[in-house]
Design a protein around this motif. Structure first.
Motif, short mmCIF file in Angstrom:
data_model
loop_
_atom_site.label_atom_id
_atom_site.label_comp_id
_atom_site.label_asym_id
_atom_site.label_seq_id
_atom_site.Cartn_x
_atom_site.Cartn_y
_atom_site.Cartn_z
N SER A 171 -23.65 -23.26 30.60
CA SER A 171 -23.25 -22.02 31.29
C SER A 171 -22.81 -20.96 30.28
CB SER A 171 -22.16 -22.28 32.33
OG SER A 171 -21.15 -23.09 31.84
N ASP A 172 -22.44 -21.36 29.07
CA ASP A 172 -22.09 -20.35 28.06
C ASP A 172 -23.31 -19.49 27.74
OD1 ASP A 172 -23.29 -22.67 26.98
OD2 ASP A 172 -22.20 -22.58 25.09
N HIS A 173 -24.47 -20.14 27.55
CA HIS A 173 -25.68 -19.37 27.21
C HIS A 173 -26.21 -18.62 28.44
CE1 HIS A 173 -25.47 -21.25 23.43
NE2 HIS A 173 -26.02 -22.41 23.75
N ILE A 174 -26.14 -19.26 29.61
CA ILE A 174 -26.66 -18.61 30.82
C ILE A 174 -25.80 -17.38 31.15
CG2 ILE A 174 -27.06 -18.91 33.32
CD1 ILE A 174 -27.90 -21.81 32.64
N ALA A 175 -24.49 -17.49 30.92
CA ALA A 175 -23.60 -16.34 31.17
C ALA A 175 -24.02 -15.16 30.29
CB ALA A 175 -22.15 -16.73 30.88
N GLN A 176 -24.40 -15.46 29.06
CA GLN A 176 -24.80 -14.38 28.15
C GLN A 176 -26.09 -13.72 28.65
OE1 GLN A 176 -22.69 -13.40 25.65
NE2 GLN A 176 -24.07 -11.63 25.75
N LEU A 177 -27.04 -14.58 29.08
CA LEU A 177 -28.31 -14.05 29.64
C LEU A 177 -28.02 -13.10 30.80
CD1 LEU A 177 -30.81 -17.01 30.34
CD2 LEU A 177 -31.14 -15.03 28.85
N CYS A 178 -27.13 -13.56 31.69
CA CYS A 178 -26.82 -12.80 32.90
C CYS A 178 -26.12 -11.49 32.54
CB CYS A 178 -25.94 -13.62 33.85
SG CYS A 178 -26.83 -14.99 34.59
N LYS A 179 -25.19 -11.58 31.61
CA LYS A 179 -24.44 -10.39 31.20
C LYS A 179 -25.40 -9.33 30.63
CE LYS A 179 -19.96 -9.73 29.15
NZ LYS A 179 -19.04 -10.21 28.14
N ASP A 180 -26.31 -9.78 29.77
CA ASP A 180 -27.25 -8.85 29.13
C ASP A 180 -28.12 -8.13 30.16
OD1 ASP A 180 -26.26 -9.75 26.78
OD2 ASP A 180 -27.97 -11.04 26.28
N ARG A 181 -28.36 -8.79 31.31
CA ARG A 181 -29.29 -8.22 32.30
C ARG A 181 -28.59 -7.74 33.56
NH1 ARG A 181 -31.55 -11.84 29.19
NH2 ARG A 181 -33.79 -11.87 28.74
N PRO A 201 -13.49 -24.84 29.34
CA PRO A 201 -13.86 -25.51 30.58
C PRO A 201 -15.07 -24.85 31.24
CG PRO A 201 -11.87 -24.18 30.90
CD PRO A 201 -12.21 -24.11 29.43
N VAL A 202 -15.91 -25.66 31.90
CA VAL A 202 -16.96 -25.06 32.72
C VAL A 202 -16.25 -24.21 33.78
CG1 VAL A 202 -18.64 -26.91 32.39
CG2 VAL A 202 -17.10 -27.00 34.36
N GLY A 203 -16.91 -23.18 34.22
CA GLY A 203 -16.28 -22.29 35.20
C GLY A 203 -15.65 -21.08 34.53
N SER A 204 -15.46 -21.16 33.19
CA SER A 204 -14.83 -20.02 32.52
C SER A 204 -15.88 -19.06 31.97
CB SER A 204 -13.91 -20.50 31.39
OG SER A 204 -14.64 -21.23 30.44
N PHE A 205 -17.16 -19.36 32.20
CA PHE A 205 -18.21 -18.49 31.65
C PHE A 205 -18.80 -17.56 32.72
CE2 PHE A 205 -18.13 -22.46 29.26
CZ PHE A 205 -17.90 -21.97 27.98
N GLY A 206 -18.92 -18.07 33.95
CA GLY A 206 -19.52 -17.28 35.02
C GLY A 206 -18.54 -16.24 35.57
N ASP A 207 -19.04 -15.42 36.50
CA ASP A 207 -18.17 -14.43 37.14
C ASP A 207 -17.18 -15.11 38.07
OD1 ASP A 207 -19.38 -11.91 36.11
OD2 ASP A 207 -21.15 -12.83 37.00
N PHE A 208 -17.64 -16.18 38.71
CA PHE A 208 -16.77 -16.99 39.56
C PHE A 208 -16.98 -18.46 39.24
CE2 PHE A 208 -16.81 -13.63 43.03
CZ PHE A 208 -15.42 -13.50 43.12
#
Ligand SMILES: Cc1ncc(COP(=O)(O)O)c(C=O)c1O
Length: 445
Positions: A171-181, A201-208
């Motif tokens: 989710s760290d990498h996916i969060a970056q992908l999402c943020k960029d787009r 912890p997981v959950g600290s990368f996404g918006d929710f």
């Protein structure tokens, strides 16, 4: 003379034995795939909540929200009545007009895993979004970052993804992908409380982050869930949506927290219209009660131990299964590289087709509880019959999960003797289902 609360405490202490969990005997007692570990501590807390007679969300709910957010190192937590409600709240927050041009509109697309729990995505389907399913990696049972990257198109507005069985996706990498787009990202952590990527912890990368407190989960309060975020605006929106859509943020029973209760002018309402009855979102009521929160507080004190026990059980089961040569017949679970799972269950994928159903039937006969990996390939579920969807690439591995995977328990109520029994019965199941030259009794001449 002890007062009523003291008497209650004494009475519970006196009867503690009756509420202590009874050891399960392998082969005699059914070993469920998941279960709750509750006892006198939880009962004492429910009794305290009952003695308050507050009945709705109150001091226990507030304390739980604060302590749980602290435990997770996230800023804000909202307690709700289930994990599904947590996903509903998180998704609908992304659609709020308060987000202006960032709000998710109907007919946009979202990306998810084909092997997911339905309520990670049902709110988006109900809202009219178009799902784009991606396949899972056969070893981690999660989509890879690359598969998400490839699925992103011009209409993608959200990624809604659960960490499968406590095994994190990156989710760290996916969060970056999402943020960029400019794409919203919901990390469903219902099955992964306590899992980490590096030290975070997981959950600290996404918006929710969302989680469930249903009895199968790492922490239980019977029914319950939570939505967590570090984003103040998202928190404000989710709080309003959870509590009927109101603009006022007073907790139940409080008034005039804003100190301007009769001084606002919002929408086309008259000046001074009571802020308690101003609705700025089209909302729900997803609140929980103090009874549930009180149980959650007792459980929170044990959460780290529960997580350690689940992980120790998972490790031990792998050792037992490997010692017995189970990896010839099954793909055993593998942690996503760079992550520390917080295992929810133990997933086995039969290498050969046609083995799964007879094996789970055999295990159930031996009093070993089994579960399937939720909906398998969700696109095949009857609920999808009238929904338009697309897939990014083939869903070959999700089909394999649908046909050949199942899971058994690692919950903290199980110990070494249970796991040894489970491992040995899995091997007997294979020989029962698949007679080999060694175990076939020659036909009488
Ligand atoms: C990944 C995932 N998301 C959401 C949920 C829904 O949680 P609840 O049963 O509390 O509604 C579950 C339930 O087990 C789940 O496994």
């Amino acid at each position: 003379m002890p007062n009523f609360r003291e008497k209650l405490r004494l009475l519970i202490a006196e009867h503690a034995e009756e509420y202590a969990s009874k050891p399960l005997i392998p082969g005699i007692d059914y070993l469920p795939a998941s279960g709750k570990c509750v006892g006198p501590d939880e009962l004492s807390m429910v009794a305290e909540a009952a003695a308050d007679m507050w009945l709705t969300a109150g001091r226990f709910a507030t304390e739980f929200e604060e302590k749980f957010a602290q435990w997770w190192s996230l800023d804000k937590c909202l307690l709700v009545n289930s994990g599904s409600s947590a996903n509903l709240l998180a998704f609908f927050s992304f659609t709020s007009p308060s987000l202006k041009d960032k709000a998710v509109l109907r007919n946009a697309e979202f990306i998810t895993s084909a092997c997911c729990f339905p309520s990670t995505i049902t709110p988006a389907l109900q809202y009219g979004l178009h799902p784009v399913f991606v396949d899972v990696d056969p070893m981690t049972l999660n989509p890879t970052v690359e598969s998400i990257r490839q699925a992103i198109g011009p209409k993608t507005r959200a990624v809604l993804l659960a960490h499968t069985m406590g095994n994190p996706y990156r989710s760290d990498h996916i969060a970056q992908l999402c943020k960029d787009r400019g794409i919203w990202f919901l990390e469903d952590c219902c099955d992964a409380l306590g899992a980490k990527i590096g030290d975070s912890p997981v959950g600290s990368f996404g918006d929710f982050a969302t989680c469930s407190f249903y009895p199968a989960h790492h922490l239980t309060m019977g029914e319950g869930g939570a939505v967590l975020t570090n984003d103040r605006l998202l928190h404000r929106i989710a709080l309003s949506l959870r509590d009927w859509g109101r603009d006022c943020w007073c907790p139940p029973g409080a008034t005039n927290t804003c100190k301007r209760r009769f001084d606002w002018q919002l929408g086309n309402l008259p000046v001074g219209y009571d802020h308690k009855y101003v609705y700025s979102q089209v909302g729900f009521n997803l609140k929980t009660t103090d009874f549930q929160a009180a149980v959650g507080l007792a459980q929170l004190k044990k959460l780290e131990k529960f997580i350690q026990k689940r992980n120790a059980n998972h490790r031990y089961l792998t050792r037992c299964l490997q010692d017995l040569g189970a990896d010839q017949y099954f793909n055993l679970p593998q942690a996503t590289p760079g992550t520390s799972p917080s295992w929810f269950g133990y997933v086995l994928t039969c290498r050969e087709q046609g083995m799964r159903t007879p094996i789970v039937k055999y295990l159930e006969r031996q009093k070993i509880g089994t579960r399937l990996l939720f909906g398998g390939n969700l696109t095949k579920q009857p609920m999808m019959a009238d929904i338009r969807w697309s897939a990014s690439g083939s869903l070959e591995h999700s089909n394999k999960v649908m046909n050949d995977s199942f899971w058994i328990g690692v919950w903290p109520g199980l110990g070494k003797s249970h796991l040894e029994y489970m491992a040995s019965k899995i091997i007997s199941a294979v020989s029962d289902v698949k007679p080999t030259a060694k175990n076939v009794v020659p036909a009488a001449a």
